[in-house]
Write an enzyme that holds these catalytic residues in place. Structure first.
Site, PDB file in Angstrom:
ATOM      1  N   GLU A   1      19.943  -9.868   0.753  1.00 21.99           N
ATOM      2  CA  GLU A   1      19.085 -10.898   1.354  1.00 21.99           C
ATOM      3  C   GLU A   1      19.631 -12.310   1.180  1.00 21.99           C
ATOM      4  O   GLU A   1      19.362 -13.197   1.991  1.00 21.99           O
ATOM      5  CB  GLU A   1      17.664 -10.816   0.790  1.00 21.99           C
ATOM      6  CG  GLU A   1      16.879  -9.589   1.255  1.00 21.99           C
ATOM      7  CD  GLU A   1      17.093  -8.366   0.388  1.00 21.99           C
ATOM      8  OE1 GLU A   1      18.007  -8.381  -0.478  1.00 21.99           O
ATOM      9  OE2 GLU A   1      16.348  -7.381   0.556  1.00 21.99           O
TER      10      GLU A   1
ATOM     11  N   PHE B   1       3.149  -2.993  -6.802  1.00 24.24           N
ATOM     12  CA  PHE B   1       4.554  -2.656  -6.613  1.00 24.24           C
ATOM     13  C   PHE B   1       5.215  -3.668  -5.674  1.00 24.24           C
ATOM     14  O   PHE B   1       4.702  -3.950  -4.598  1.00 24.24           O
ATOM     15  CB  PHE B   1       4.676  -1.242  -6.028  1.00 24.24           C
ATOM     16  CG  PHE B   1       6.101  -0.861  -5.737  1.00 24.24           C
ATOM     17  CD1 PHE B   1       7.026  -0.757  -6.767  1.00 24.24           C
ATOM     18  CD2 PHE B   1       6.521  -0.625  -4.430  1.00 24.24           C
ATOM     19  CE1 PHE B   1       8.350  -0.426  -6.502  1.00 24.24           C
ATOM     20  CE2 PHE B   1       7.847  -0.290  -4.158  1.00 24.24           C
ATOM     21  CZ  PHE B   1       8.759  -0.190  -5.201  1.00 24.24           C
ATOM     22  N   GLN B   2       6.326  -4.209  -6.099  1.00 22.35           N
ATOM     23  CA  GLN B   2       7.098  -5.202  -5.339  1.00 22.35           C
ATOM     24  C   GLN B   2       6.275  -6.440  -4.997  1.00 22.35           C
ATOM     25  O   GLN B   2       6.470  -7.064  -3.960  1.00 22.35           O
ATOM     26  CB  GLN B   2       7.709  -4.581  -4.082  1.00 22.35           C
ATOM     27  CG  GLN B   2       8.744  -3.519  -4.455  1.00 22.35           C
ATOM     28  CD  GLN B   2       9.654  -3.130  -3.322  1.00 22.35           C
ATOM     29  OE1 GLN B   2       9.260  -3.124  -2.165  1.00 22.35           O
ATOM     30  NE2 GLN B   2      10.894  -2.778  -3.648  1.00 22.35           N
TER      31      GLN B   2
ATOM     32  N   LYS C   1       1.085  -7.337   3.971  1.00 29.32           N
ATOM     33  CA  LYS C   1       1.368  -6.200   4.832  1.00 29.32           C
ATOM     34  C   LYS C   1       0.179  -5.809   5.712  1.00 29.32           C
ATOM     35  O   LYS C   1       0.345  -5.513   6.892  1.00 29.32           O
ATOM     36  CB  LYS C   1       1.780  -5.001   3.975  1.00 29.32           C
ATOM     37  CG  LYS C   1       2.122  -3.778   4.815  1.00 29.32           C
ATOM     38  CD  LYS C   1       2.717  -2.654   3.995  1.00 29.32           C
ATOM     39  CE  LYS C   1       3.130  -1.517   4.929  1.00 29.32           C
ATOM     40  NZ  LYS C   1       3.758  -0.410   4.205  1.00 29.32           N
TER      41      LYS C   1
ATOM     42  N   MET D   1      38.043 -24.280 -10.199  1.00 33.99           N
ATOM     43  CA  MET D   1      37.390 -25.561 -10.481  1.00 33.99           C
ATOM     44  C   MET D   1      36.924 -25.611 -11.937  1.00 33.99           C
ATOM     45  O   MET D   1      36.981 -26.662 -12.582  1.00 33.99           O
ATOM     46  CB  MET D   1      36.219 -25.780  -9.520  1.00 33.99           C
ATOM     47  CG  MET D   1      35.630 -27.177  -9.601  1.00 33.99           C
ATOM     48  SD  MET D   1      36.859 -28.478  -9.345  1.00 33.99           S
ATOM     49  CE  MET D   1      36.659 -28.796  -7.591  1.00 33.99           C
TER      50      MET D   1
END
Ligand SMILES: Cc1ncc(C[n+]2csc(CCOP(=O)(O)OP(=O)(O)O)c2C)c(N)n1
Ligand SMILES: [Mg+2]
Lengths: 582, 163
Positions: free
Chosen positions: A51, A113-114, A163, A488
């Protein structure tokens, strides 16, 4: 009148908004939406492999086109994975709309959940966010999200979608608003005329002027006006890291980038100036060095769309809040009017002197007037890679970059003549940005050359996107400036920690990048000799329809110079190479 | 310098957390804070007091204004204004102290709003420094509990903060 489910509303709203690509990744909380996309949505969806890459790809798309990038992720880990990319967009004021799934409304707050509090987690790194609480409000919220993301000072907007509100069985009237108004949000539409008058007089009284232009000029589409004003007055221009391309790199009046790794002539012109016109720039600490020593003799005019950017770190004598394009247009007209009355302004003798001084600086230490790097080592120099890239692509490529030495070399040595061609994470400095950003750019401009300049550290932060490139046939060119170090970090350790390379070395653990590219169905070219470089690069860019991974082995011990002396240095205090400083 | 900043904002979930978050994120401090809906239920009025020099206050007001939920705001301390805070104090009041505390409450134009055999609950309103003085006058030893509402304020005269 049409009845749509929440999921269908989202699919349709994205069409109605004219979205060209959705960058996303599915999961439980967004399955209704994905089903709606599958059944009917004209907007293509790009399935990334992480993502974070979705947000960077949307970001790259937005930087190159000026249109908001669109991201769709699931709740919980999908949302948290998107965070780095949202923060990256926020720091550079990039328009983006992130649709994040959420657990069902009745489960919110129950550690379902999630479940993750996406609005809470993203709050400090978004321009605004919405939680949808009723399906009916989805079209208007999406419209508002796009409006807020792309107006005023742009930025990312999150829309959190429980949802149950996207459930296919619950259908409501769908009406996509043409326009939205928010009583609490009205970005400035033009600058204050009195202030613009003051600015015009100050510019015409200047003896040692400099124009300091930043990413706001790029985002605000004000390059033509910037060019016109600078050329009308014959004033020198320097661009920030975010502003490269805002003023054409190959123009005589361009002094190169300023700041920590800025050009000697740019940093000195700033330090010795009597008037600075700052446009769409924010006096970032990577530009100013020690603010108390910043440009001691300069009066500062500061134009920005965001009032909060003005006088934040450095006080502005003439602040002007407004869209940079319209303010510059007014300023140009005023300057012309004043010059018609008094054609001798600004003082041409003084300006001539100033240019002479600048040209001297340029001749002695400018990066473009002679090679300032050591060419006696057996290695390819990273600077030479960028010079070759610029030559091979005629200075016209879109160049995305990751973060590190390679980024600074790209900024210094590629001459960007157009805005929106240089795509890098300036504010957050996000390693892993380059490849996914290049995907977004290439999808928007399939016929253009798109090069991702990276390092072996950065590329491994989103290397999995080679798979996305294979799936959607996104033929970007990757230039891996392989120096065998987190370069760097190593440079700072060389300069400040007596060369103690604490965790900046990979030892023998690096993959064979050519084989890795091949494993992802692409091809690779390894270059170790300078004599092969240009030919190899020409061949790579001639392979229009292929993603080619160029693994270019460069001097492992090169440093980026100039480099501001810190702490307590001023703009003009710089290291010029490993042994010399100003 | 101490400032009273009054903010008119959308009465939306998340709006308050954006304001409070801004202060912690940018390292500004909040001395007091109160918030409630206005006569228009779609809007809330938030009043906060903070301490900072002019530069800091300017930054605070600019960043507050940048929040999409913020409709308007005013730094009340810039002009003539009325400042009020409400305080409830529970004090131990026995024997001779009962009369003494009652007298003190009267002087500060407070009210005893609840009485028990050995406690008084006193309500005092006024500017924050008046409430401080009251607490000092009553004396730490007697105080059992203090609840303060945080400052709210309004400009004097015709000036209003509204849509
Ligand atoms: C996500 C992230 N982690 C850490 C850093 C700190 N950092 C800045 S540059 C750099 C080294 C980058 O190495 P490489 O990609 O090989 O580029 P080089 O400097 O060698 O050109 C690191 C670790 C960062 N900018 N981003
Ligand atoms: Mg490296």
């Amino acid at each position: 009148m049409e009845l749509l489910s929440g999921g269908e509303m989202i699919a349709r709203a994205l069409e109605d908004e004219g979205v060209e690509f959705i960058f996303g990744y599915p999961g439980g909380a967004v399955l209704h939406i994905y089903d709606a996309l599958f059944k009917s949505c004209k907007v293509p969806h790009i399935l990334v492999r992480h993502e974070q890459a979705a947000t960077h790809a949307a970001d790259g798309y937005a930087r190159a086109t000026g249109k908001p990038g669109v991201v769709l992720v699931t709740s919980g880990p999908g949302a948290t994975n998107a965070i780095t990319g949202i923060a990256t967009a926020y720091m550079d004021s990039i328009p983006m709309v992130v649709l994040s799934g959420q657990v069902m409304s009745h489960l919110i707050g129950e550690d379902a959940f999630q479940e993750t509090d996406m609005l809470g987690i993203s709050r400090p790194i978004v321009k605004h966010s919405f939680q949808v609480t009723k399906t009916e409000e989805i079209p208007e919220m999406i419209k508002k999200a796009f409006y807020i993301a792309s107006s005023g000072r742009p930025g990312p907007v999150v829309v959190d979608l429980p949802k149950d509100l996207t459930n296919p069985h619950d259908k409501y009237e769908y009406n996509y608003p043409k326009k939205v108004k928010l009583r609490s949000y009205t970005p400035a539409s033009r600058g204050h005329s009195g202030q613009i008058k003051k600015a015009a007089s100050l510019l015409l009284a200047a003896k040692r002027p400099v124009i300091y232009a930043g990413g706001g000029v790029v985002q605000g589409n004000a390059s033509p006006q910037l060019r016109e004003l600078a050329q009308e007055l014959n004033f020198p221009v320097t661009n920030t890291l975010m502003g490269l391309g805002a003023y054409p790199g190959s123009d005589r009046q361009f002094l190169g980038m300023l700041g920590m790794h800025g050009f000697y002539e740019a940093n000195n012109a700033m330090h010795h100036s009597d008037v600075i016109l700052a446009v769409g720039a924010r006096f970032d600490d990577r530009v100013t060095n020690t603010t108390s020593k910043f440009c001691p003799g300069a009066k500062i005019i500061h134009i920005d769309i965001d009032p909060a950017a003005i006088s934040k770190t450095v006080n502005a004598d003439v602040p002007i809040v407004g869209p940079v394009d319209s303010v510059l247009t007014e300023l140009i007209a005023l300057v012309r009017e004043l010059r018609a009355e008094e054609p001798t302004l600004p003082d041409q003798d003084a300006l001539g002197h100033w240019w002479k001084q600048i040209d001297e600086w340029r001749d002695h230490h400018g990066l473009w007037t002679a090679p300032r790097y050591d060419t006696t080592t057996p290695y390819i120099k990273p600077q030479q890679v960028i010079e070759t890239l610029c030559k091979v692509t005629g200075g016209k490529a879109f160049v995305t970059s990751d973060v590190g030495q390679h980024q600074m070399f790209a900024a210094q040595y590629y001459k960007f003549d157009e805005p929106r061609r240089w795509i890098n994470s300036g504010g957050l400095g996000t390693m892993g940005f380059g490849l996914p950003a290049a995907m977004g750019v290439k999808l928007a401009f399939p016929d253009a050359d798109v090069a991702c300049v990276t390092g072996e550290g950065s590329i491994q932060m989103n290397i999995q996107e080679l798979s996305t490139c294979a799936q959607y046939k996104i033929p970007v060119k990757i230039l891996n400036l392989y120096n065998g170090y987190l370069g760097m970090v190593k440079q700072w350790q060389d300069m400040q920690y007596d060369g103690r390379y604490s965790e900046s070395v990979y030892e023998d653990s690096l993959p064979d990048f050519i084989k890795l590219a091949e494993a992802y169905q692409h091809s690779g070219v390894k270059v170790t000799q300078l004599s092969d470089l240009e030919e190899a690069m020409k061949e790579v860019f001639a392979r229009k329809n292929e993603l080619v991974f160029m693994d270019i082995h460069v001097d492992p011990h090169e440093h980026v110079y100039p480099m501001h002396v810190a702490p307590n240095g001023s703009m003009r205090d710089m290291w010029l190479n490993k042994t010399e400083r100003t | 310098m101490r400032r009273i900043i009054s903010v008119l904002m959308e009465n939306e979930p998340g709006a308050l957390s954006r304001v409070v978050g801004l202060f912690s994120q940018r390292g500004y401090n909040i001395e007091t804070l109160n918030v409630a809906p206005t006569e228009d239920p779609t809007m809330s009025r938030l009043t906060l007091t903070t301490i900072g020099d002019d530069h800091k206050i300017e930054q605070i007001t600019k960043h507050l204004n940048r929040l999409v939920d913020v409709v308007k705001l005013v730094d009340l301390s810039e002009g003539a204004h009325i400042e009020r805070e409400l305080m409830l104090v529970k004090v131990r009041a026995t024997g001779a102290q009962r009369a003494e505390i009652k007298r003190c409450t009267d002087i500060f134009r407070g009210q005893i709003v609840d009485v028990g055999p050995s406690v008084y609950t006193i309500q005092v309103t006024g500017a924050a420094d008046k409430l401080d003085s009251f607490l000092e006058a009553v004396g730490e030893a007697a105080i059992m509990e203090v609840v303060r509402s945080g400052v709210s304020g309004i400009a004097r005269g015709e000036k209003v903060l509204s849509l």
